[in-house]
Design an enzyme around this catalytic site. Structure first.
Site, PDB file in Angstrom:
ATOM      1  N   ASP B   9       0.857  -1.177   0.000  1.00 15.30           N
ATOM      2  CA  ASP B   9       0.000   0.000   0.000  1.00 15.30           C
ATOM      3  C   ASP B   9       0.900   1.237   0.000  1.00 15.30           C
ATOM      4  OD1 ASP B   9      -1.930   1.876   0.358  1.00 15.30           O
ATOM      5  OD2 ASP B   9      -2.449   1.308   2.423  1.00 15.30           O
ATOM      6  N   ASP B 105      -2.827   2.911  -6.010  1.00 18.57           N
ATOM      7  CA  ASP B 105      -1.711   2.887  -5.057  1.00 18.57           C
ATOM      8  C   ASP B 105      -1.659   1.619  -4.191  1.00 18.57           C
ATOM      9  OD1 ASP B 105      -3.916   3.363  -3.552  1.00 18.57           O
ATOM     10  OD2 ASP B 105      -3.167   5.159  -2.559  1.00 18.57           O
ATOM     11  N   GLU B 106      -2.300   0.550  -4.642  1.00 16.81           N
ATOM     12  CA  GLU B 106      -2.331  -0.659  -3.830  1.00 16.81           C
ATOM     13  C   GLU B 106      -2.285  -1.891  -4.724  1.00 16.81           C
ATOM     14  OE1 GLU B 106      -5.293  -1.009  -0.129  1.00 16.81           O
ATOM     15  OE2 GLU B 106      -6.168  -0.280  -1.984  1.00 16.81           O
TER      16      GLU B 106
END
Lengths: 365, 396
Positions: B9, B105-106
């Protein structure tokens, strides 16, 4: 205007003309259906590319005309009970619709301001049985392209030449060509938008009754007993399709149409909707093996054939085959292959009224 | 074999991306915010310095400035974040081929069997984190477990730059004391429903009879009950299920326009951008849609179908056609947009009549050309090379 008309008849008329009504128009009147009561009742939808007139029997009590917003009109009539419908235009183009215990008053528009499909003196006319034209359209329309950047391919070519009516459509990956003998000695060549052709196909019946094709300028019209369809023609030169038909073949087979169709159907069961997988065809001297392998599994089909050429392994999008096979009535067909990366053609054995060309898929070894 | 799943993350992703190209933002409160000029904009991502002042995502700019008057606000540049995200994913793919990107973003990584290559899970996570920091100058937190759910829960436990292991045997001790609201997949509404059943911690949820739960929560009950017990068999599936459905750009014009030629130039410019983005994601779309917003804010969208493409020329050609057909030219336009969608996965290498008969333009060649332009633009900037029609004339 005041008319009494049977709900079923009116519904059918609306369903036909609605296809020519714009759903997102800049002027409200273009989103309406024009209704005119003369001796009979006439409904018209017109979006300039396509105009449809439909005449139906009715008890006309007062002549006149009005335009009613198509979507609402259609919905109202659809939901009415099966009974006579009274339609009357009141003051200020208000329309009263009554049927048994239902009563509506909706806003209409002045019929005199409606843009009618053009009536013209045709340069020539051609009459043929509806069943014949219907079959010609059915056998070509599936191959029409849908790339709006290649507009001309979104149409069906209709060409009368030397006592024959020919139709052709192609989308870059397959092609359909068919023809029928005509009595009149006329010569013309037009390209009609595929989606208009679809509407023409819908109203044509499998009957010996005539449909008359006439043409002037950029318009072509199809006249049936109670219906007239006027379509714009597509501008531009249609591809010289006959130049794509190969003359020499590596492998030529005869096969039973329905057997092949059913096998293709089954083979495509494990090719999913959104991901397109090819089917693999292995041609030996006496049989054809159709197989497909996808992430869901595999399938294999075997059909007896007569092969008068060489063996071959070739891949196809099964849908292209199925679309063509579905419109073939002949019991047996001939399929001629050029190479694993070249076109193949499907033709009849007894006559030469149709030809379907399909391009293969490159198989990864 | 026991599965090993990581959730990587990225911490404060947007603002961290900005900091990589604006080092002056490091160490001072800063945030990416939608249109900072307007007080109505909201905070999209705040860095940890700003978070100390209580600045949070989705807070209005006005509120954030009240809490932290010296905060530096940066307008968002989504294509830059997309590019950074792509770099992160590329780096991660050096560790395992099985990556499921959950958002920009993960991503989940299936690290099962990677011990030989990357060492024990914690050591591997440390390497990944250092790699992301050294090569991309970005921060991340990593959750380690044997399934996606627990990996996600673990990643949440320590931020920023945290590595947390949460195995199934840790569940009673580490997961059960937590509030159900902290559980991934449980929102306020479900939490309220659970509170009505007197369920407040994940442990209480794990011990309840799922039949009782399903009366209130339906099918969802079984799933959350399983997860509360640390069970999640969902495999890490490359390509996230909510994969891109469309690629589009729109622009509000500096002043309203009524001229078709000008509108065409705007469409041309936007088409170049979406074609570039489509190529970067290896997508070919078959539906082109345009958006026209008139000066009175009435908005229309119109679409058409074309052959699957990622070429600017095809997209703009369809866009021009839609524009000419649908723009009511009596009305000035304030915004124009164009998008491409209808992406299809195609396992067929279909031979076409055009290559056979050698008619039409050569798409393969054209794609090569446009891809070369893409590389030039990435290296030297978007405006360094473009179609002649788009070259702005020097006013002198």
């Amino acid at each position: 205007m005041k008319i009494i008309v049977l709900k079923q008849n009116l519904m059918e008329a609306i369903n036909v003309v609605q296809k020519a009504v714009m759903t997102k128009a800049t002027l409200p009147i273009l989103e309406g259906i024009y209704i005119e009561a003369g001796e009979k009742v006439k409904l018209i939808g017109n979006c300039f590319d396509l105009g449809i007139e439909y005449t139906l029997d009715a008890d006309v009590q007062r002549q006149g005309s009005v335009v009613i917003e198509a979507r609402m009109f259609g919905e109202i009539i659809r939901k009415l009970p099966d009974a006579p419908v009274y339609i009357e235009v009141l003051e200020g183009f208000k329309v009263r619709i009554e049927c048994l215990n239902s009563y509506f008053e909706i806003r209409g528009m002045d019929g005199d301001t409606y843009p009618m499909p053009p009536v013209y003196d045709s340069e020539f006319t051609l009459s043929l049985p509806q069943a014949v034209l219907k079959e010609l359209i059915r056998q070509t329309i599936f191959a029409v392209g849908n790339d709006e950047n290649r507009k001309i391919m979104t149409g069906v070519l209709m060409e009368a030449v030397q006592g024959e009516l020919k139709m052709a459509a192609l989308d870059g990956f397959r092609m359909a060509v068919c023809s029928s003998v005509i009595k009149e000695d006329v010569n013309f060549k037009v390209v009609i938008p595929g989606k208009n052709m679809q509407e023409i196909l819908r109203v044509l019946e499998t009957s010996e009754d005539a449909v008359t094709i006439s043409m002037a300028g950029s318009l072509v019209s199809f006249d049936l007993k109670n219906c007239r369809i006027v379509s714009k023609v597509l501008e531009g030169e249609f591809m010289n399709y006959s130049s794509y038909i190969p003359a020499q073949f590596e492998t030529v087979i005869n096969v039973n149409t329905r057997e092949l169709e059913e096998s293709m159907e089954r083979a495509s069961l494990i090719t999913s909707e959104d991901k397109r997988y090819p089917v693999r065809i292995n041609l030996s001297y006496d049989k054809m093996v159709i197989s497909s392998t996808t992430e869901k599994g595999l399938s294999k089909e075997e059909i007896q054939i007569e092969n008068s050429g060489n063996t071959m392994q070739i891949g196809f999008n099964p849908r292209y085959f199925l679309d063509a096979l579905k419109v073939i009535n002949d019991e047996k067909i001939k399929i001629s292959f050029t190479s694993p990366v070249g076109p193949c053609i499907i033709t009849p054995i007894e006559h030469d009224r149709f030809l379907f060309l399909i391009l293969p898929v490159r198989l990864k070894s | 074999m026991k599965r090993v799943v990581f959730l990587v993350d990225m911490n404060a992703f947007y603002i961290s991306c900005e900091t990589t190209r604006r080092p002056e933002l490091a160490g001072i409160p800063a945030a990416v915010a939608g249109d900072p000029k307007k007080r109505s904009g909201i905070i999209l991502a705040a860095n940890y310095e700003a978070r100390k002042y209580g600045v949070k995502t989705t807070m209005t700019v006005g509120e954030a400035q009240k809490r932290c008057p010296e905060i530096i606000l940066v307008p968002p540049d989504h294509s830059f974040y997309e590019e950074k995200s792509r770099q992160v994913m590329e780096l991660l793919s050096g560790y395992t081929p099985i990556i499921e990107q959950a958002s920009i973003d993960e991503a989940w990584l299936d690290m099962t069997g990677c011990e030989i290559l990357s060492g024990q899970p914690r050591a591997a996570a440390e390497r990944i984190m250092a790699d992301i920091r050294d090569k991309l100058d970005l921060m991340c937190s990593i959750g380690i477990s044997e399934n996606k759910f627990l990996a996600k829960m673990a990643a949440e436990m320590k931020k920023p730059m945290g590595i947390t292991e949460l195995w199934v045997h840790d569940v009673p001790e580490k997961l059960w004391p937590l509030d159900v609201k902290a559980m991934y997949g449980i929102g306020n509404k479900t939490a309220q429903l659970l509170a009505n059943l007197n369920i407040r911690t994940i442990g209480e949820l794990a011990k309840v009879d799922p039949a009782v739960l399903s009366e209130k929560l339906g099918k969802f009950a079984f799933e959350i009950h399983q997860k509360a017990n640390g069970i999640d068999n969902d495999p890490v599936t490359p390509h996230s299920p909510d994969e891109m459905k469309s690629i589009g750009r729109s622009t509000t014009l500096p002043e309203d326009i009524t001229d078709l030629e000008e509108a065409r130039k705007v469409i041309m410019e936007l088409s170049e951008e979406i074609a570039m983005s489509a190529r970067r994601h290896n997508k070919k779309g078959r539906t082109v849609q345009i958006t026209i917003k008139y000066s009175d804010f009435k908005t229309i969208t119109r679409q058409t179908r074309i052959s699957p493409t990622n070429l600017a020329r095809d997209i703009m050609q369809a866009g021009f056609m839609l524009l000419e057909k649908n723009w009511n030219r009596f009305r000035p336009v304030r915004l124009l947009g164009i998008s491409i969608s209808g992406f299809e996965e195609d396992f067929c290498d279909q031979v076409s009549l055009f290559e056979q008969a050698n008619i039409g333009h050569d798409r393969v060649k054209e794609e090569k050309l446009e891809r070369t332009l893409d590389q030039l633009r990435l290296k030297y900037g978007l405006d360094k090379i473009s179609r002649a029609a788009l070259i702005k004339r020097d006013p002198s």
